[in-house]
Design an enzyme around this catalytic site. Structure first.
Site, mmCIF file in Angstrom:
data_model
loop_
_atom_site.group_PDB
_atom_site.id
_atom_site.type_symbol
_atom_site.label_atom_id
_atom_site.label_comp_id
_atom_site.label_asym_id
_atom_site.label_seq_id
_atom_site.Cartn_x
_atom_site.Cartn_y
_atom_site.Cartn_z
ATOM 1 N N HIS A 209 -57.357 63.454 -1.611
ATOM 2 C CA HIS A 209 -56.482 62.655 -2.481
ATOM 3 C C HIS A 209 -57.305 61.866 -3.491
ATOM 4 C CE1 HIS A 209 -53.463 62.612 1.062
ATOM 5 N NE2 HIS A 209 -52.864 63.242 0.070
ATOM 6 N N CYS B 282 -54.444 54.968 4.246
ATOM 7 C CA CYS B 282 -53.414 55.956 4.639
ATOM 8 C C CYS B 282 -52.442 55.446 5.679
ATOM 9 C CB CYS B 282 -54.072 57.206 5.216
ATOM 10 S SG CYS B 282 -55.449 57.790 4.266
HETATM 11 C C1 CIR Z 1 -53.066 65.327 5.678
HETATM 12 O O1 CIR Z 1 -53.825 66.257 5.426
HETATM 13 O O2 CIR Z 1 -52.015 65.172 5.059
HETATM 14 C C2 CIR Z 1 -53.436 64.383 6.793
HETATM 15 N N1 CIR Z 1 -54.143 65.081 7.809
HETATM 16 C C3 CIR Z 1 -54.280 63.250 6.264
HETATM 17 C C4 CIR Z 1 -53.573 62.382 5.275
HETATM 18 C C5 CIR Z 1 -54.383 61.230 4.846
HETATM 19 N N2 CIR Z 1 -53.674 60.401 3.953
HETATM 20 C C6 CIR Z 1 -54.202 59.791 2.904
HETATM 21 O O3 CIR Z 1 -55.348 60.007 2.565
HETATM 22 N N3 CIR Z 1 -53.406 59.025 2.173
#
Ligand code: CIR
Length: 257
Positions: free
Chosen positions: A162, A249
């Site tokens: 991200h 997150c």
């Molecule tokens: C994903 O790949 O969507 C989750 N395993 C990790 C999301 C992490 N979120 C973030 O960086 N905002």
């Protein structure tokens, strides 16, 4: 008087089946991840947030990462349509919770946005064009926010999940950036502080009021941040990091009356 509210969500028992994009799958100790998430919620309280905990959902491995499910500003909450199909069911519980505090706008198909790609500073919004956030999603988000006086623009994201894996805000004027994953030239209106080159993943810091919440895995970058005069509280995040989650997150933080 207004105060900060942090919405968080318990770690799912199925977290071991999480989405992974840039790191290899390694065994995740779900109880340890729960312990780290509980300590994270306590740290948010220490930093002045009231914490509202949503229950885990066994069918949603990544649901602890609520940041991706909404973009909340003072005037409105935009409920996203996450880029990973496996995460789309996460919106229901988050939408219901946010409806108590904000008017809602929804990103709709074929748009996709992950909140992890959206960096808000003051009235400026920078969105990462990533594998999760597409042009149509950016267009919808931009239109929703424009109505409230926010200017939105997009930037490239390369080599990480991200935008906020690569760059986050220390203040409205100063960003913490890993120049391997985001282009300095795309952030000319900001002052930039580089992460320590030995610390991969160090560009993600959560702003909580005027203080910062940060992962304990990056002492060299922490030192750089503290030398700029910021107060930094650290938490262990290594078990959640195995699911590609960083400190921003795990929460949606916003002001409530
Ligand atoms: C994903 O790949 O969507 C989750 N395993 C990790 C999301 C992490 N979120 C973030 O960086 N905002």
């Amino acid at each position: 008087m207004s105060h900060l509210l942090a919405i968080v969500r318990d770690v799912s028992p199925s977290m071991t089946s999480c989405e992974l994009t840039h790191i290899a799958r390694t065994p995740i100790d779900v109880d340890r991840a729960r312990g780290q998430h509980a300590a994270y919620a306590r740290a948010l309280e220490t930093l002045g947030c009231a914490v509202r905990q949503l229950p885990a959902d066994e069918t949603m491995p990544d649901s602890v990462f609520v940041e991706d499910i909404a973009v909340v500003v003072d005037e409105v909450a935009v409920v996203t349509r996450p880029g990973a199909a496996s995460r789309r069911g996460e919106v229901h519980a988050v939408r219901e919770a946010l409806a108590q505090y904000r008017a809602l706008v929804e990103i709709v198909s074929p748009g996709t946005v992950d909140g992890g790609d959206v960096l808000v500073t003051g009235r400026s919004i920078v969105v990462g064009r990533s594998a999760r956030t597409n042009e149509e999603g950016i267009r919808q988000l931009s239109r929703a926010m424009e109505a409230f006086g926010y200017a939105t623009r997009s930037v490239s994201v390369n080599g990480c999940l991200h935008l906020k894996s690569a760059v986050t805000a220390l203040s409205d004027e100063l960003l913490l950036i890993d120049p391997r994953w985001a282009l300095r030239d795309e952030f000319r209106e900001f002052e930039l502080l580089d992460t320590d080159p030995h610390e991969e993943g160090a560009a993600n810091v959560a702003r909580v009021g005027t203080r910062l919440l940060y992962a304990s895995a990056f002492p060299r970058t922490r030192d750089r941040i503290e030398r700029r005069g910021f107060s930094v509280l650290t938490v262990a995040n290594d078990e959640l990091a195995k699911a590609e989650g960083a400190v921003t997150c795990g929460s949606l933080i916003f002001t409530v009356p």
